[in-house]
Design a protein around this motif. Structure first.
Motif, PDB file in Angstrom:
ATOM      1  N   LYS A  91       0.842  -1.210   0.000  1.00 21.30           N
ATOM      2  CA  LYS A  91       0.000   0.000   0.000  1.00 21.30           C
ATOM      3  C   LYS A  91       0.873   1.255   0.000  1.00 21.30           C
ATOM      4  O   LYS A  91       0.515   2.257  -0.593  1.00 21.30           O
ATOM      5  N   LYS A  92       1.983   1.175   0.737  1.00 24.70           N
ATOM      6  CA  LYS A  92       2.821   2.371   0.920  1.00 24.70           C
ATOM      7  C   LYS A  92       4.189   2.154   0.286  1.00 24.70           C
ATOM      8  O   LYS A  92       4.851   1.144   0.554  1.00 24.70           O
ATOM      9  N   ILE A  93       4.571   3.126  -0.533  1.00 28.15           N
ATOM     10  CA  ILE A  93       5.853   3.027  -1.243  1.00 28.15           C
ATOM     11  C   ILE A  93       6.727   4.214  -0.855  1.00 28.15           C
ATOM     12  O   ILE A  93       6.236   5.348  -0.713  1.00 28.15           O
ATOM     13  N   CYS A  94       8.008   3.936  -0.678  1.00 29.00           N
ATOM     14  CA  CYS A  94       8.965   5.013  -0.416  1.00 29.00           C
ATOM     15  C   CYS A  94       9.930   5.070  -1.596  1.00 29.00           C
ATOM     16  O   CYS A  94      10.435   4.030  -2.038  1.00 29.00           O
ATOM     17  N   VAL A  95      10.131   6.273  -2.135  1.00 25.96           N
ATOM     18  CA  VAL A  95      11.100   6.450  -3.220  1.00 25.96           C
ATOM     19  C   VAL A  95      12.247   7.292  -2.680  1.00 25.96           C
ATOM     20  O   VAL A  95      12.040   8.398  -2.169  1.00 25.96           O
ATOM     21  N   ILE A  96      13.462   6.752  -2.783  1.00 30.76           N
ATOM     22  CA  ILE A  96      14.640   7.463  -2.285  1.00 30.76           C
ATOM     23  C   ILE A  96      15.285   8.184  -3.452  1.00 30.76           C
ATOM     24  O   ILE A  96      15.732   7.550  -4.413  1.00 30.76           O
ATOM     25  N   GLY A  97      15.339   9.517  -3.368  1.00 27.11           N
ATOM     26  CA  GLY A  97      15.945  10.304  -4.443  1.00 27.11           C
ATOM     27  C   GLY A  97      14.858  11.009  -5.232  1.00 27.11           C
ATOM     28  O   GLY A  97      13.875  10.378  -5.645  1.00 27.11           O
ATOM     29  N   ALA A  98      15.028  12.332  -5.398  1.00 23.19           N
ATOM     30  CA  ALA A  98      14.029  13.114  -6.148  1.00 23.19           C
ATOM     31  C   ALA A  98      14.655  13.680  -7.420  1.00 23.19           C
ATOM     32  O   ALA A  98      14.203  14.672  -7.964  1.00 23.19           O
TER      33      ALA A  98
END
Ligand code: CAA
Length: 288
Positions: free
Chosen positions: A7-14
């Motif tokens: 359900k929850k995703i974390c993306v490292i780096g923008a």
């Protein structure tokens, strides 16, 4: 674990890749937190999101409700604990420097819930070089998007010897949920499928330019006109980042010690001038 548990995703780096991967996952209905050490990069990513979504609605590409949902699904934070603390799936899209990735994965292993899958979007580094920085190597794999991630359909999923079948299955299912075509590499290989093919092309294009046989513009014109590629190799390097080409070459050279793996003189020159391509408004071409 099954895809329905994600359900929850974390993306490292923008950066170039991260901001679009984050938006892509938010558009697919996941709750997404995107994190970066640079507040400036986070601000730029948020600005992009706020411009991109209304443009897609105005173009008739997505309904207003989906844009609204994506906007409320996506948040940006400098705080890694906040970003990854509740994540079911983490996609790391940080700079291509091995030590940084290893440190990040060790931190993520401590911060993210025990069930969370930790995937790296690295363009070249196989996950077995990183997985042993964690206590959950079975949940570590490569999930490699292409630039621009919102547009390009392919995602390479690479199974390392440490990666469980379950992790690979959930990651392939996630590709499908994102509207992407996942291709599974059953064994690790440096550069995966696409970048091995691309780097052969780029290597030759840089050699021809370094030798003064033709200019980058002429080589690009030859490739687009003769091979039908949407962009020539120099325009593409400007687009993906000459700094990325430099880091990848140096990382490979450190590993093999083979001079032919060193970045080409032209790439080194551009890198040290800070001319990384589109993002610095100058690379092989000018974007003023
Ligand atoms: N971000 C998001 N969307 C973009 C975009 C961007 N930077 N650039 C273009 N688009 C979208 C446009 O909104 C448009 O969408 P719709 O058709 O749905 O309206 C679509 O892409 C086409 O855009 P344009 O008509 O303006 O431009 P184009 O036809 O020249 O396409 C392109 C632009 C898709 C980038 C095309 O030039 C292309 O395919 N280039 C090659 C890209 C490529 O090779 N990528 C792989 C890079 S290698 C890599 O990524 C490896 C790695 O490890 C980093």
């Amino acid at each position: 674990m099954k895809i329905d548990n994600i359900k929850k995703i974390c993306v490292i780096g923008a950066g170039n890749m991260g901001h679009q991967i984050a938006l892509c996952t938010a558009l697919a209905g996941f709750q997404v937190r995107c994190t970066d050490i640079s507040q400036d990069m986070l601000n730029k990513a948020e600005d992009f999101t706020r411009t991109y979504l209304p443009e897609r609605v105005a173009k008739g590409k997505i309904p207003q409700a989906q844009a609204d949902q994506a906007l409320s699904n996506l948040s940006f934070t400098q705080n890694l604990e906040e970003a990854a603390g509740e994540a079911d799936f983490v996609i790391e899209a940080a700079v291509e420097i091995m030590d940084i990735k290893r440190k990040l994965f060790a931190d993520l292993d401590r911060i993210a819930p025990p069930h969370a899958i930790l995937a790296t979007n690295s363009s070249f580094i196989v996950s077995s070089k990183i997985a042993d920085a964690t206590k959950r190597p079975d949940k570590v794999c490569n999930m490699h998007f292409f630039n621009p991630a919102l547009v390009m359909k392919l995602v390479e999923v690479v199974k390392g010897p440490h990666t469980s079948i379950e992790t690979v299955q959930v990651t392939m299912d996630l590709c499908t949920k994102l509207g992407k075509n996942g291709v599974l590499l059953k064994k690790e290989i440096y550069g995966f499928l696409v970048n091995r093919i691309l780097s052969a092309l780029h290597h030759e294009a840089l050699f021809l330019a370094d030798m003064g046989i033709a200019s980058p513009e002429e080589i690009d014109m030859a490739v687009t006109n003769a091979l039908g590629h949407p962009m020539g190799p120099f325009r593409l390097m400007d687009f993906t980042g000459i700094d990325l080409s430099y880091y990848i070459g140096m990382e490979r050279y450190r590993e093999t010690g083979d001079p032919k793996d060193k970045p080409s003189p032209l790439v080194i020159e551009k890198f040290f001038k800070g001319e990384y391509g589109k993002k610095t408004k100058k690379g092989f071409y000018s974007y003023e």
